[in-house]
Design a protein around this motif. Sequence first.
Motif, mmCIF file in Angstrom:
data_model
loop_
_atom_site.group_PDB
_atom_site.id
_atom_site.type_symbol
_atom_site.label_atom_id
_atom_site.label_comp_id
_atom_site.label_asym_id
_atom_site.label_seq_id
_atom_site.Cartn_x
_atom_site.Cartn_y
_atom_site.Cartn_z
ATOM 1 N N ARG A 152 45.443 40.554 39.220
ATOM 2 C CA ARG A 152 44.857 41.370 40.282
ATOM 3 C C ARG A 152 43.352 41.172 40.429
ATOM 4 O O ARG A 152 42.791 41.495 41.481
ATOM 5 N N GLN A 153 42.693 40.644 39.408
ATOM 6 C CA GLN A 153 41.272 40.379 39.565
ATOM 7 C C GLN A 153 41.029 39.409 40.707
ATOM 8 O O GLN A 153 40.073 39.557 41.467
ATOM 9 N N ARG A 154 41.924 38.439 40.844
ATOM 10 C CA ARG A 154 41.820 37.496 41.957
ATOM 11 C C ARG A 154 42.104 38.202 43.287
ATOM 12 O O ARG A 154 41.419 37.981 44.284
ATOM 13 N N ALA A 155 43.123 39.071 43.305
ATOM 14 C CA ALA A 155 43.509 39.753 44.542
ATOM 15 C C ALA A 155 42.457 40.747 45.006
ATOM 16 O O ALA A 155 42.346 41.021 46.207
ATOM 17 N N ASN A 156 41.672 41.299 44.062
ATOM 18 C CA ASN A 156 40.678 42.312 44.411
ATOM 19 C C ASN A 156 39.260 41.746 44.486
ATOM 20 O O ASN A 156 38.311 42.505 44.663
ATOM 21 N N ALA A 157 39.112 40.446 44.355
ATOM 22 C CA ALA A 157 37.779 39.839 44.322
ATOM 23 C C ALA A 157 37.099 39.929 45.686
ATOM 24 O O ALA A 157 37.755 40.018 46.728
ATOM 25 N N ASP A 369 34.960 49.283 32.305
ATOM 26 C CA ASP A 369 36.286 49.337 31.692
ATOM 27 C C ASP A 369 37.350 48.601 32.506
ATOM 28 O O ASP A 369 38.379 48.199 31.950
ATOM 29 N N HIS A 370 37.107 48.452 33.801
ATOM 30 C CA HIS A 370 38.107 47.828 34.680
ATOM 31 C C HIS A 370 37.409 46.919 35.688
ATOM 32 O O HIS A 370 37.325 47.236 36.877
ATOM 33 N N PRO A 371 36.914 45.781 35.257
ATOM 34 C CA PRO A 371 36.176 44.899 36.173
ATOM 35 C C PRO A 371 37.044 44.297 37.267
ATOM 36 O O PRO A 371 36.504 43.669 38.191
ATOM 37 N N ASP A 372 38.347 44.499 37.200
ATOM 38 C CA ASP A 372 39.252 43.921 38.196
ATOM 39 C C ASP A 372 39.662 44.919 39.273
ATOM 40 O O ASP A 372 40.629 44.682 40.006
#
Length: 647
Positions: A152-157, A369-372
């Motif tokens: 999800r880090q990619r999806a939320n970038a 705590d949640h960089p993504d």
Amino acid sequence: MTSFICSDSAPIRHDVSRLTDHDVYLFKQGTHFRLHEKLGAHPMTSEGTEGTYFAVWAPNAEQVSVIGEFNGWQPDVHELAPRDDQSGIWEGFIAGVGQGALYKYHIESGWHRYRADKGDPFACYWEMPPGTSSRIWQPRYAWQDAEWMKRRQRANALDAPISIYEVHLGSWRRVPEEDNRPLNYREIAPALAAHVLETGFTHVEILPIMEHPFYGSWGYQVVGYFAPTARYGTPEDFMYFVDYLHRNGIGVILDWVPSHFPGDGHGLAYFDGTYLFEHADPKKGFHPEWKSYIFNYGRHEVRSFLVSSALHWLERYHLDGLRVDAVASMLYLDYGRKPGEWIPNEHGGNENLDAIAMLRSLNEAAYRDHPDVQIIAEESTAWPMVSRPIYLGGLGFGMKWNMGWMHDTLRYFTQDPVYRKHHHNELTFSLWYAFNENFVLPFSHDEVVHGKGSLLDRMPGDEWQKFANLRLLYGYMWAHPGKKLLFMGGELGQWGEWNHDASLDWHRLEHAFPQGLQRWLQDLNRCYRAERALHEIDFAADGFEWVDAHDWEKSIISFLRRGRDPEQVLLVVCNFTPVERTNYRIGVPCGGAWQELLNSDAELYAGSGQGNFGRLEAAPIPQHGRYHSLALTLPPLGVLYLKPVDR
């Protein structure tokens, strides 16, 4: 639902505590951001005895007891004890009381002989409204979204395609055969996921589902800051909802409301007989427009409460982001107030320094705590650096709603096309500031209520022109720098205003114009996701270039969108009049063949079918300061997306 009855032979115990001295220290410092793990009602086993540990913050109370169905709601059966002389926390363990039991805190104070029965500020589940009790609950759910969480880090970038479908769960779809009831969390999950996948959105944003007493507030008047509303099911049911969307590759964003809370007697207001969560001075603590209370952001314990709430939703429910409501009302001490109705800060200004500190604490903790995830501000003013890092002096949000673009664009589109040439600057002005923040372009629920009409209804002309204008509006929006947000019903050509007591007009999809509009949005989202030029550089000037912003006489604009790779370029041309333009010459950055990727006037979308046959050649004829140009047919009230091929 199982209830647990506690006999008189099982008195409350005070030799058990989930709290440590370090917890209390952090709480008093305003830096304890996991308070939901310590305060509230927690089923547990103590020395082989099953029961529930209760802890509540009520520093000005003289007596606090737990009342519930297990003791006949009698306040003299299970009294809590102060943990110490300074924390203001009352606690105790009741044997034999567990999962599912209803309860409240009975609070007595010498202040005006105060007596009140309050819901638990940290309850993770409440009684079904109009009931007002909290419910002991320890959620248990086996998540199946590990694959989504990994990627999800990619999806939320910030350079990802983010196209958000905003939803009010209670009115998206209802069951007319069952007294028009709304779908519950488990029922709506597969239906909503299928619709979002079909339409092509990447994320869903849901209006607040924290427990709220008045359904007509749409969730924006919260009493349960840690509980999904029981109107649609249990906490586990909401977990299933998020899990299901994640397993279908859809992100979930939640509206979160730290700006104000209602004065309902069972809620936070006047909690222990004093102004505890709210500011004592009504010039700071009461919202004159919304008739609700404003948090005392300068109180450390309140800051811990609010940031804990935000992290709770991100962690327990795997949410991919929070949209923070009404940030402007938090930032300005004079928001919605006349002269003399507000108190300047210590420097004489109108900035709410305590609220600024709280928002920075929130964003710092969330991204640490949640960089993504993404924390998104609904902020309607020109406050600087809302979506810039804290270490640079910003507020630390990931993105911000572009309310100026929304207002200017709707004002332009509601004009009869014959007058649009006199309002051309309302289209072009947004690019002067488009890269000052990381913007989301929102057409939200606020734009289709309170007599404003639906988006379709606000478009001028006959039915054909209304739908053509709406397709043009979406095409312009999807090409403009910034992430996208559209409220439910916008994809159907909803004719009337949003009604929170009724389902969307799904029957409209039986007709040609709404069908064409939905296909248009499907193809817009498909193109938006596939073409990096449309999303990769949304927040810097490198991703946008005007071709011609000055043809106000014909109400035509043209621009380029670019990706990081110089080969990634798209030409967008918008004709805002119902007049077809033939042989309209547009300068382009290269010769060769250009493909017509999208044309909002195609017959597939219930348009008139005017266009460029899908492909044309750029001629070596200079135009707009470029060596090559295209001679285009511009459809009436239409937008074209074109891309060079064979480069």
